[in-house]
Design an enzyme around this catalytic site. Structure first.
Site, PDB file in Angstrom:
ATOM      1  N   CYS A  59      10.243  -4.157  16.153  1.00 51.85           N
ATOM      2  CA  CYS A  59      10.013  -3.285  16.907  1.00 51.85           C
ATOM      3  C   CYS A  59       8.393  -3.429  17.584  1.00 51.85           C
ATOM      4  O   CYS A  59       7.626  -4.075  16.884  1.00 51.85           O
ATOM      5  CB  CYS A  59       9.936  -1.784  16.101  1.00 51.85           C
ATOM      6  SG  CYS A  59      11.522  -1.714  15.415  1.00 51.85           S
ATOM      7  N   GLU A  96       1.016  -1.223  -0.116  1.00 53.85           N
ATOM      8  CA  GLU A  96      -0.110  -0.109  -0.072  1.00 53.85           C
ATOM      9  C   GLU A  96       0.993   1.142   0.016  1.00 53.85           C
ATOM     10  O   GLU A  96       1.795   1.213   0.943  1.00 53.85           O
ATOM     11  CB  GLU A  96      -0.951   0.121   1.165  1.00 53.85           C
ATOM     12  CG  GLU A  96      -1.993  -0.942   0.926  1.00 53.85           C
ATOM     13  CD  GLU A  96      -3.088  -1.097   2.092  1.00 53.85           C
ATOM     14  OE1 GLU A  96      -4.204  -1.050   1.944  1.00 53.85           O
ATOM     15  OE2 GLU A  96      -2.679  -1.056   3.425  1.00 53.85           O
ATOM     16  N   CYS A 150       5.161  -1.809  16.454  1.00 51.86           N
ATOM     17  CA  CYS A 150       4.991  -1.637  15.051  1.00 51.86           C
ATOM     18  C   CYS A 150       4.399  -3.040  14.378  1.00 51.86           C
ATOM     19  O   CYS A 150       4.801  -3.980  14.546  1.00 51.86           O
ATOM     20  CB  CYS A 150       6.441  -1.355  14.250  1.00 51.86           C
ATOM     21  SG  CYS A 150       6.077  -1.518  12.494  1.00 51.86           S
ATOM     22  N   CYS A 207       9.189  -7.240   7.541  1.00 50.13           N
ATOM     23  CA  CYS A 207      10.598  -6.488   8.094  1.00 50.13           C
ATOM     24  C   CYS A 207      10.948  -7.543   8.761  1.00 50.13           C
ATOM     25  O   CYS A 207      10.288  -8.180   9.741  1.00 50.13           O
ATOM     26  CB  CYS A 207       9.837  -5.240   8.936  1.00 50.13           C
ATOM     27  SG  CYS A 207      11.405  -4.260   9.531  1.00 50.13           S
ATOM     28  N   CYS A 245       4.606   8.275   0.411  1.00 50.48           N
ATOM     29  CA  CYS A 245       5.222   7.345   1.415  1.00 50.48           C
ATOM     30  C   CYS A 245       5.334   6.036   0.803  1.00 50.48           C
ATOM     31  O   CYS A 245       4.433   5.319   0.279  1.00 50.48           O
ATOM     32  CB  CYS A 245       4.469   7.103   2.698  1.00 50.48           C
ATOM     33  SG  CYS A 245       5.118   6.477   3.974  1.00 50.48           S
ATOM     34  N   CYS A 267      -0.286   4.041  10.288  1.00 44.46           N
ATOM     35  CA  CYS A 267       0.795   3.172  10.741  1.00 44.46           C
ATOM     36  C   CYS A 267       0.276   1.829  11.315  1.00 44.46           C
ATOM     37  O   CYS A 267      -0.539   2.134  12.570  1.00 44.46           O
ATOM     38  CB  CYS A 267       1.873   3.743  11.462  1.00 44.46           C
ATOM     39  SG  CYS A 267       3.323   2.792  11.493  1.00 44.46           S
TER      40      CYS A 267
HETATM   41  N1  SAH Z   1      11.755   0.755   9.148  1.00 43.16           N
HETATM   42  C1  SAH Z   1      11.916   2.268   8.930  1.00 43.16           C
HETATM   43  C2  SAH Z   1      10.816   2.869   8.245  1.00 43.16           C
HETATM   44  C3  SAH Z   1       9.548   2.400   8.222  1.00 43.16           C
HETATM   45  S1  SAH Z   1       8.490   2.922   9.654  1.00 43.16           S
HETATM   46  C4  SAH Z   1      11.913   2.614  10.527  1.00 43.16           C
HETATM   47  O1  SAH Z   1      11.816   1.902  11.434  1.00 43.16           O
HETATM   48  O2  SAH Z   1      12.407   3.782  10.633  1.00 43.16           O
HETATM   49  C5  SAH Z   1       8.090   4.613   9.708  1.00 43.16           C
HETATM   50  C6  SAH Z   1       7.884   5.123  11.125  1.00 43.16           C
HETATM   51  O3  SAH Z   1       6.572   4.600  11.945  1.00 43.16           O
HETATM   52  C7  SAH Z   1       9.063   4.924  12.129  1.00 43.16           C
HETATM   53  O4  SAH Z   1       9.409   5.742  12.829  1.00 43.16           O
HETATM   54  C8  SAH Z   1       8.290   3.782  12.872  1.00 43.16           C
HETATM   55  O5  SAH Z   1       8.694   3.607  14.300  1.00 43.16           O
HETATM   56  C9  SAH Z   1       6.750   4.444  13.115  1.00 43.16           C
HETATM   57  N2  SAH Z   1       5.942   3.539  13.464  1.00 43.16           N
HETATM   58  C10 SAH Z   1       5.796   2.208  13.450  1.00 43.16           C
HETATM   59  N3  SAH Z   1       4.568   1.464  14.105  1.00 43.16           N
HETATM   60  C11 SAH Z   1       4.113   2.750  14.535  1.00 43.16           C
HETATM   61  C12 SAH Z   1       2.633   2.843  15.164  1.00 43.16           C
HETATM   62  N4  SAH Z   1       1.990   1.821  15.466  1.00 43.16           N
HETATM   63  N5  SAH Z   1       2.454   4.306  15.659  1.00 43.16           N
HETATM   64  C13 SAH Z   1       3.391   5.167  15.117  1.00 43.16           C
HETATM   65  N6  SAH Z   1       4.198   5.050  14.458  1.00 43.16           N
HETATM   66  C14 SAH Z   1       4.670   4.038  14.136  1.00 43.16           C
HETATM   67 FE1  SF4 Z   2      10.550  -2.637  10.844  1.00 47.40          FE
HETATM   68 FE2  SF4 Z   2       8.660  -1.334  11.898  1.00 47.40          FE
HETATM   69 FE3  SF4 Z   2      10.871  -1.606  13.361  1.00 47.40          FE
HETATM   70 FE4  SF4 Z   2      10.612   0.124  10.993  1.00 47.40          FE
HETATM   71  S1  SF4 Z   2       9.443   0.239  12.910  1.00 47.40           S
HETATM   72  S2  SF4 Z   2      12.168  -1.194  11.713  1.00 47.40           S
HETATM   73  S3  SF4 Z   2       9.148  -1.165   9.887  1.00 47.40           S
HETATM   74  S4  SF4 Z   2       9.404  -3.247  12.642  1.00 47.40           S
END
Ligand code: SAH
Ligand code: SF4
Length: 405
Positions: free
Chosen positions: A159, A135, A162, A155, A148, A384
């Site tokens: 995290c 998406e 996420c 991934c 975006c 997100c």
């Molecule tokens: N993997 C890369 C880029 C993709 S995530 C990274 O981690 O930087 C893009 C941003 O969205 C990152 O800062 C991530 O930490 C944030 N993000 C992920 N899950 C989220 C959530 N549930 N609510 C808000 N931000 C989130």
């Molecule tokens: Fe991967 Fe989500 Fe962590 Fe970004 S925030 S590195 S997409 S697990």
């Protein structure tokens, strides 16, 4: 300048896998085939011209005896005009167009669905040739339009806040698939440099699914194509790459690509960051910030963005805010406070408005302007972590069963 925080909210492109596959794993490829959804197109054997850097395009064309000057012509049609059919390359003689069409293809991800938010945000569900889907989200603002894009299907990192982190990596996206997200958006926005007086797509953020610095070569090729001045022509100043902190790749990213950098910091102590962003165990906060201090090209006009997700009771205390500004002191920086977007099964809650406000005030007093971003596109589930649950991927067992049928 990109304002990457503007796009965090839509989290960005989310990739959902319909099929487990891996380039190096024949068995996985079989499963991937089994997982291809009904109606997915058969794979076209002709090599794709999309995503090839200039030199590679020259080589490909030389393979059918074309001289070097053809590269510029074809490039112009592919990326400046956005054609998908060789017949439209009207500056080339008809037999040459036919020869190109016989040998090569010009790929586009298929648009499965398009959703429009009341705030103007657009979300496309795109499908690649092997059935994997991504998406991609477009966020229009008064003075810019940000796309975006994703770098991986899933991934490898986990995290804890996420949703993407709960899905194992299926595969890296290819340069063609990364560029393809941009081309598909341009197709729909009518945003090719020619014929579009008001160019709507002005910025790109690599804030979708996946860790771009774990797919560096493909991301680098794609960005070189996107930045080329005779094609899509988005300058490095309008591109922001977000990383969870792959320290050894950061210098290369700055030196080779020179794009803006966003860091998913999210915590101010190692124990908390270890929990939220487990890659911190490998490259802790001090090492990450040192790589930021020495990021090639960083200065007051080109600041590093620190992303900080607001999690109730986890990282949102006033002392966290004070530690945050202390940690990044001396680094030309911006801070984006991101309200947490919950997802089914997530173990966190978003900090309440007062807590976010108190946190933001401390950050503001330290000299960082407007750090909290308003979510965009929430009505179309473009935030997100809200996207992945919409689409399930096949388990290996399901794929095997499908293969046997
Ligand atoms: N993997 C890369 C880029 C993709 S995530 C990274 O981690 O930087 C893009 C941003 O969205 C990152 O800062 C991530 O930490 C944030 N993000 C992920 N899950 C989220 C959530 N549930 N609510 C808000 N931000 C989130
Ligand atoms: Fe991967 Fe989500 Fe962590 Fe970004 S925030 S590195 S997409 S697990």
């Amino acid at each position: 300048m990109a304002r990457p925080g503007d796009a965090y909210v839509v989290a960005m492109s989310s990739v959902v896998a319909n099929s487990p596959s891996s380039a190096s794993d024949a068995r996985a490829e079989l499963l991937a085939f089994a997982g291809r959804p009904a109606g997915a197109p058969a794979v076209d054997p002709r090599p794709d011209l999309i995503g090839l850097e200039r030199e590679a395009l020259t080589e490909a064309l030389a393979g059918i005896g074309l001289p070097k000057f053809r590269t510029g012509q074809v490039w112009h049609w592919l990326y400046h005009r956005g054609v998908t059919d060789f017949q439209e390359m009207t500056t080339l003689a008809k037999p040459l167009r036919a020869q190109l069409a016989e040998t090569f293809r010009i790929s586009r991800p298929a648009v499965v669905t398009r959703q429009d938010s009341v705030d103007g945000t657009i979300k496309w569900l795109l499908r690649f040739a092997d059935g994997n889907e991504a998406e991609t989200v477009f966020i229009p603002e008064e003075d810019r339009g940000t796309l975006c894009v994703s770098s991986q299907v899933g991934c490898t990192l986990t995290c804890s806040f996420c949703h993407t982190g709960t899905q194992r990596l299926v595969r890296n996206l290819t340069p063609a698939e990364i560029v393809g997200q941009v081309l598909a958006a341009l197709d729909h926005l009518g945003g090719y440099p020619t014929g579009a007086p008001d160019r709507r797509l002005t910025n790109i953020v690599l804030m979708g699914m996946g860790e771009p610095l774990y797919n560096f070569d493909n991301v680098a090729s794609a960005l070189k194509v996107i930045m080329d001045g005779e094609g899509i022509a988005l300058s490095k100043r309008r591109i922001t790459l977000s990383t969870s902190g792959v320290v050894p790749m950061m210098a290369r990213c700055g030196a080779e690509l020179g794009v803006n950098l966003a860091i998913s910091l999210h915590a101010t102590t190692d124990p908390v960051r270890d929990e939220l962003v487990p890659i911190n165990r490998k490259w802790p906060i001090a090492e990450l910030l040192e790589a930021c201090r020495t990021y090639p090209g960083v200065n007051n006009a080109r600041r590093i963005t620190f992303e900080y997700v607001m999690l109730a009771g986890v990282n949102d205390a006033p002392e966290d805010a004070r530690r945050l500004v202390g940690l990044i002191e001396g680094i030309p920086a911006k801070i984006n406070l991101i309200p947490f977007n919950p997802w089914p099964g997530s173990r966190y809650e978003c900090s309440d408005d007062d807590t976010i406000e108190r946190f933001a005030q401390i950050v503001l007093k330290a000299g960082y302007a407007s750090p909290v971003r308003t979510p965009r596109g929430r009505d179309i589930l473009a935030a997100c972590g809200q996207l992945k649950s919409e689409s399930a991927k096949l388990t290996r067992r399901e794929a095997r069963t499908a293969a046997a049928e």
